[in-house]
Structures are given as C-alpha cells and as structure tokens.
Design an enzyme around this catalytic site. Structure first.
Site, PDB file in Angstrom:
ATOM      1  N   HIS A  99       0.852  -1.188   0.000  1.00 23.18           N
ATOM      2  CA  HIS A  99       0.000   0.000   0.000  1.00 23.18           C
ATOM      3  C   HIS A  99       0.887   1.236   0.000  1.00 23.18           C
ATOM      4  O   HIS A  99       2.048   1.191   0.418  1.00 23.18           O
ATOM      5  CB  HIS A  99      -0.899   0.003   1.230  1.00 23.18           C
ATOM      6  CG  HIS A  99      -1.953  -1.056   1.207  1.00 23.18           C
ATOM      7  ND1 HIS A  99      -3.087  -0.969   1.991  1.00 23.18           N
ATOM      8  CD2 HIS A  99      -2.064  -2.208   0.506  1.00 23.18           C
ATOM      9  CE1 HIS A  99      -3.854  -2.035   1.771  1.00 23.18           C
ATOM     10  NE2 HIS A  99      -3.244  -2.804   0.881  1.00 23.18           N
TER      11      HIS A  99
ATOM     12  N   GLU B 293       0.981   3.872   1.883  1.00 26.13           N
ATOM     13  CA  GLU B 293       1.503   4.271   3.189  1.00 26.13           C
ATOM     14  C   GLU B 293       2.635   3.344   3.634  1.00 26.13           C
ATOM     15  O   GLU B 293       3.643   3.809   4.165  1.00 26.13           O
ATOM     16  CB  GLU B 293       0.380   4.254   4.244  1.00 26.13           C
ATOM     17  CG  GLU B 293      -0.755   5.214   3.951  1.00 26.13           C
ATOM     18  CD  GLU B 293      -1.898   4.607   3.143  1.00 26.13           C
ATOM     19  OE1 GLU B 293      -3.012   5.138   3.224  1.00 26.13           O
ATOM     20  OE2 GLU B 293      -1.679   3.606   2.425  1.00 26.13           O
TER      21      GLU B 293
ATOM     22  N   CYS C  79      -6.076   2.132   5.644  1.00 28.55           N
ATOM     23  CA  CYS C  79      -6.703   0.856   5.994  1.00 28.55           C
ATOM     24  C   CYS C  79      -6.147   0.394   7.352  1.00 28.55           C
ATOM     25  O   CYS C  79      -5.174   0.956   7.855  1.00 28.55           O
ATOM     26  CB  CYS C  79      -6.422  -0.185   4.920  1.00 28.55           C
ATOM     27  SG  CYS C  79      -4.737  -0.838   4.965  1.00 28.55           S
TER      28      CYS C  79
ATOM     29  N   CYS D 132      -2.364  -0.286   7.336  1.00 27.75           N
ATOM     30  CA  CYS D 132      -1.572   0.939   7.259  1.00 27.75           C
ATOM     31  C   CYS D 132      -1.640   1.737   8.552  1.00 27.75           C
ATOM     32  O   CYS D 132      -0.632   2.300   8.984  1.00 27.75           O
ATOM     33  CB  CYS D 132      -2.021   1.777   6.069  1.00 27.75           C
ATOM     34  SG  CYS D 132      -1.626   0.980   4.482  1.00 27.75           S
TER      35      CYS D 132
END
Length: 160
Positions: free
Chosen positions: A57, A59, A87, A90
């Site tokens: 992801h 992040e 999410c 993250c």
C-alpha cells in the site's frame, strides 16, 4: 527552500498515485512523508498489483522508503499525507513507526464506493475477530511460544 502547503503536498501524492494507477500497478492511492523541517522523505504509491504484494500500500511503501532513507524504524516527528483514509494494516504501520500526524484526502466510504473493501476488516476487528469466514484465529502452543518471549525478556533485547 520553499515550504509546501497541504494542497501541494497532497498533489505530489496524487501525482505519484496516478502514475502507477495508469500503469495498472496499483489503485488510486499515494502517500508522502515529510520530516519536522518539511523536507520530503518519501513519495510513493500503491504497487500491490505490480509487486504482487498485498502489503504494498502507498503508506507502507512510504514508511519503508523513509525508514530506509533515515536508517531507522522510528519516524517520530514525521507527518504522512495520503490520498485516502488508511486501511487497518496501514494504520498499524503508521502507529508502529511513531508517526503522530496524518493528513488524508478521501474517506472510507469513498474507497468503498469504488470497490475497495477496507470496511469489512474494520468490522472484523470491531466484532472481536469472531467471523471465521474472514479469518479463523485460534490459540495453540502458547506455553511453547512463551519460552521464546521469556528468553527475549531475559536478554533485555531492545524494544521498538
């Protein structure tokens, strides 16, 4: 050095996300980390599809890039910008890295509306992780594993 404002910093994250999104490498997610002096440490995007890595992801990629650049796992004093509310994975990584401030663009329902499924993970956690159709969690061999934990504690290993 000119200090960039929130909009300019978010636009850098969007620009990075758009690159990989248009190459079908990942979704519309970009992230950027700055230090306390407003210096950019990382500008990354979601590369889940390109890397065949569900943890790639934006992040997470930004945290990996910034920590590698700084040579530390501790991003105290840093700020993260992200194109969407993080999410659960993250959020955990952000907290573990000691980032205390996050600016995000889109909200959870915006991601849901385009097909991303973060909400079911939040619900799984909120419902005490009991939905085995999502994930079966079962404690086994705790005493066996505690020997390793006790060894770690006895050796006074560095906490992080």
């Amino acid at each position: 050095m000119t200090k960039l404002n929130h909009k300019e910093l978010m636009e850098l994250a969007i620009k990075e996300a758009r690159k990989t999104m248009n190459k079908d490498i990942g979704g519309p997610f970009g992230a950027l980390i700055i230090n306390k002096d407003n210096e950019i440490l990382a500008v990354t995007s979601n590369t889940v599809l390109g890397d065949h890595d569900p943890t790639a992801h934006a992040e997470i990629n930004a945290i990996r890039s910034a920590t590698k650049k700084l040579g530390t796992h501790d991003l105290t004093g840093c700020t993260l910008y992200t194109t969407a509310y993080p999410c659960p994975m993250c959020l955990g990584a952000i907290i573990w890295s000691n980032i205390k401030k996050v600016y995000y663009g889109c909200i959870e329902s915006d991601a849901d509306e385009i097909g991303f499924r973060d909400d079911f993970i939040y619900k799984f956690i909120e419902n005490k992780r009991k939905n085995i159709s999502i994930l079966g969690l079962e404690e086994k061999e705790r005493d066996t594993c505690l020997t390793l934990f006790n060894e770690y504690k006895e050796k006074n290993k560095k906490l992080y």
